[in-house]
Design a protein around this motif. Structure first.
Motif, PDB file in Angstrom:
ATOM      1  N   GLU A  19     -50.716 -56.510  19.148  1.00  0.00           N
ATOM      2  CA  GLU A  19     -51.520 -55.646  19.992  1.00  0.00           C
ATOM      3  C   GLU A  19     -52.343 -56.460  20.993  1.00  0.00           C
ATOM      4  O   GLU A  19     -52.419 -56.130  22.175  1.00  0.00           O
ATOM      5  N   LEU A  20     -52.938 -57.553  20.524  1.00  0.00           N
ATOM      6  CA  LEU A  20     -53.714 -58.411  21.421  1.00  0.00           C
ATOM      7  C   LEU A  20     -52.814 -59.032  22.480  1.00  0.00           C
ATOM      8  O   LEU A  20     -53.188 -59.115  23.646  1.00  0.00           O
ATOM      9  N   ARG A  21     -51.620 -59.485  22.075  1.00  0.00           N
ATOM     10  CA  ARG A  21     -50.703 -60.076  23.042  1.00  0.00           C
ATOM     11  C   ARG A  21     -50.247 -59.039  24.060  1.00  0.00           C
ATOM     12  O   ARG A  21     -50.122 -59.347  25.243  1.00  0.00           O
ATOM     13  N   GLU A  22     -49.989 -57.795  23.621  1.00  0.00           N
ATOM     14  CA  GLU A  22     -49.585 -56.741  24.549  1.00  0.00           C
ATOM     15  C   GLU A  22     -50.659 -56.534  25.606  1.00  0.00           C
ATOM     16  O   GLU A  22     -50.367 -56.450  26.800  1.00  0.00           O
ATOM     17  N   HIS A  23     -51.905 -56.441  25.184  1.00  0.00           N
ATOM     18  CA  HIS A  23     -53.015 -56.249  26.111  1.00  0.00           C
ATOM     19  C   HIS A  23     -53.086 -57.434  27.069  1.00  0.00           C
ATOM     20  O   HIS A  23     -53.238 -57.271  28.280  1.00  0.00           O
ATOM     21  N   ARG A 125     -61.428 -53.164   5.099  1.00  0.00           N
ATOM     22  CA  ARG A 125     -61.255 -51.712   5.220  1.00  0.00           C
ATOM     23  C   ARG A 125     -62.515 -50.989   5.680  1.00  0.00           C
ATOM     24  O   ARG A 125     -62.734 -49.832   5.348  1.00  0.00           O
ATOM     25  N   HIS A 126     -63.350 -51.649   6.406  1.00  0.00           N
ATOM     26  CA  HIS A 126     -64.530 -50.995   6.972  1.00  0.00           C
ATOM     27  C   HIS A 126     -64.633 -51.396   8.437  1.00  0.00           C
ATOM     28  O   HIS A 126     -63.944 -52.294   8.905  1.00  0.00           O
ATOM     29  N   ASP A 127     -65.443 -50.705   9.165  1.00  0.00           N
ATOM     30  CA  ASP A 127     -65.696 -51.093  10.548  1.00  0.00           C
ATOM     31  C   ASP A 127     -67.187 -50.976  10.811  1.00  0.00           C
ATOM     32  O   ASP A 127     -67.941 -50.487   9.965  1.00  0.00           O
ATOM     33  N   GLU A 128     -67.597 -51.446  11.932  1.00  0.00           N
ATOM     34  CA  GLU A 128     -69.007 -51.432  12.304  1.00  0.00           C
ATOM     35  C   GLU A 128     -69.210 -50.596  13.561  1.00  0.00           C
ATOM     36  O   GLU A 128     -69.916 -50.985  14.470  1.00  0.00           O
ATOM     37  N   ALA A 129     -68.535 -49.471  13.631  1.00  0.00           N
ATOM     38  CA  ALA A 129     -68.647 -48.608  14.802  1.00  0.00           C
ATOM     39  C   ALA A 129     -69.998 -47.888  14.797  1.00  0.00           C
ATOM     40  O   ALA A 129     -70.435 -47.384  13.771  1.00  0.00           O
ATOM     41  N   GLU A 167     -61.967 -70.073   8.249  1.00  0.00           N
ATOM     42  CA  GLU A 167     -61.041 -69.474   7.283  1.00  0.00           C
ATOM     43  C   GLU A 167     -61.358 -67.987   7.136  1.00  0.00           C
ATOM     44  O   GLU A 167     -62.513 -67.596   6.993  1.00  0.00           O
ATOM     45  N   GLY A 168     -60.337 -67.166   7.188  1.00  0.00           N
ATOM     46  CA  GLY A 168     -60.512 -65.726   7.005  1.00  0.00           C
ATOM     47  C   GLY A 168     -60.845 -64.964   8.275  1.00  0.00           C
ATOM     48  O   GLY A 168     -60.967 -63.747   8.255  1.00  0.00           O
ATOM     49  N   ALA A 169     -60.991 -65.657   9.412  1.00  0.00           N
ATOM     50  CA  ALA A 169     -61.290 -64.961  10.670  1.00  0.00           C
ATOM     51  C   ALA A 169     -60.049 -64.217  11.145  1.00  0.00           C
ATOM     52  O   ALA A 169     -58.928 -64.712  11.041  1.00  0.00           O
ATOM     53  N   ARG A 170     -60.264 -63.013  11.654  1.00  0.00           N
ATOM     54  CA  ARG A 170     -59.176 -62.208  12.192  1.00  0.00           C
ATOM     55  C   ARG A 170     -59.625 -61.615  13.509  1.00  0.00           C
ATOM     56  O   ARG A 170     -60.821 -61.517  13.766  1.00  0.00           O
ATOM     57  N   PRO A 171     -58.709 -61.196  14.360  1.00  0.00           N
ATOM     58  CA  PRO A 171     -59.121 -60.586  15.622  1.00  0.00           C
ATOM     59  C   PRO A 171     -59.840 -59.265  15.366  1.00  0.00           C
ATOM     60  O   PRO A 171     -59.374 -58.444  14.569  1.00  0.00           O
ATOM     61  N   VAL A 172     -60.961 -59.078  16.012  1.00  0.00           N
ATOM     62  CA  VAL A 172     -61.771 -57.873  15.882  1.00  0.00           C
ATOM     63  C   VAL A 172     -62.042 -57.353  17.286  1.00  0.00           C
ATOM     64  O   VAL A 172     -62.448 -58.115  18.160  1.00  0.00           O
ATOM     65  N   ALA A 173     -61.810 -56.072  17.519  1.00  0.00           N
ATOM     66  CA  ALA A 173     -62.110 -55.482  18.825  1.00  0.00           C
ATOM     67  C   ALA A 173     -63.616 -55.327  18.963  1.00  0.00           C
ATOM     68  O   ALA A 173     -64.277 -54.767  18.087  1.00  0.00           O
ATOM     69  N   LEU A 174     -64.148 -55.826  20.061  1.00  0.00           N
ATOM     70  CA  LEU A 174     -65.578 -55.728  20.361  1.00  0.00           C
ATOM     71  C   LEU A 174     -65.703 -54.946  21.658  1.00  0.00           C
ATOM     72  O   LEU A 174     -65.410 -55.469  22.729  1.00  0.00           O
ATOM     73  N   ILE A 175     -66.122 -53.703  21.568  1.00  0.00           N
ATOM     74  CA  ILE A 175     -66.127 -52.819  22.738  1.00  0.00           C
ATOM     75  C   ILE A 175     -67.553 -52.348  22.983  1.00  0.00           C
ATOM     76  O   ILE A 175     -68.188 -51.776  22.094  1.00  0.00           O
TER      77      ILE A 175
END
Length: 198
Positions: A19-23, A125-129, A167-175
């Protein structure tokens, strides 16, 4: 951590990476078209460093979403593309068009997250919206935006520097979207009625 490492993580890491590469690819293609006018998939691949097949796919997707169109050409297999010629691709309107694409991709990503979050590893399995309304002046709104940018600055080089990711970092959308709330038409009519009665 390389792209291969990211894709090997459990859960949806591959989907998120894709998804990140597509964007990234679509944004790069739009920027290239804004710079050079017309481009084929092969030319885009040579300029951007992606495969011509990948560029071809994303050019067709951008056309399907009404962002670009085929440029006139004289036969042959080459298929040049250009930004839409409907007056929406110049100056401020071009920036709005890029913004619309980004917001569409953000919304699509959010909907995918909502539909598939149970597939993520338990710790993800949580978000910070969240959202808020604050009464600000234009200058204060700019200061809030600058504060958010400063808060994110220490993490932004990790996209280009995979080895900087802990370690353990993953892409997170920051909007972040800061914009003034405009009254609804019914609110304006109600205010007008109240003024007439006063």
């Amino acid at each position: 951590m390389t792209d291969e490492d990211l894709n090997a993580l459990p859960g949806r890491a591959s989907d998120v990476g894709d998804e990140l590469r597509e964007h990234e690819v679509r944004t790069a293609l739009l920027e290239l078209l804004a710079e050079v006018g017309t481009v084929t998939a092969t030319e885009a691949a040579a300029r951007l460093g992606y495969s011509s097949g990948l560029c071809s796919f994303h050019l067709r997707q951008l056309a399907r979403h009404g962002r670009i169109e085929e440029a006139p050409h004289h036969g042959g297999r080459a298929r040049p593309w250009r930004l839409r010629r409907d007056g929406l691709t110049h100056g401020t309107l071009a920036e709005e068009q890029f913004g619309d694409l980004a917001r569409g991709l953000e919304d699509e990503s959010w909907q995918r997250w909502l539909a598939r979050r149970d597939e993520a590893p338990a710790e993800w399995r949580h978000d910070e919206a969240f959202s808020a309304v604050a009464y600000l002046t234009p200058e204060e709104m700019s200061r809030v935006a600058d504060a958010v940018r400063r808060a994110l600055a220490p993490y932004q080089d990790r996209e280009q520097r995979p080895l900087a990711r802990p370690e353990g970092a993953r892409p997170v959308a920051l909007i972040t979207r800061l914009f003034p709330l405009l009254p609804h038409a019914t609110d304006e009519a109600g205010e007008a009625d109240a003024t007439d009665r006063a």
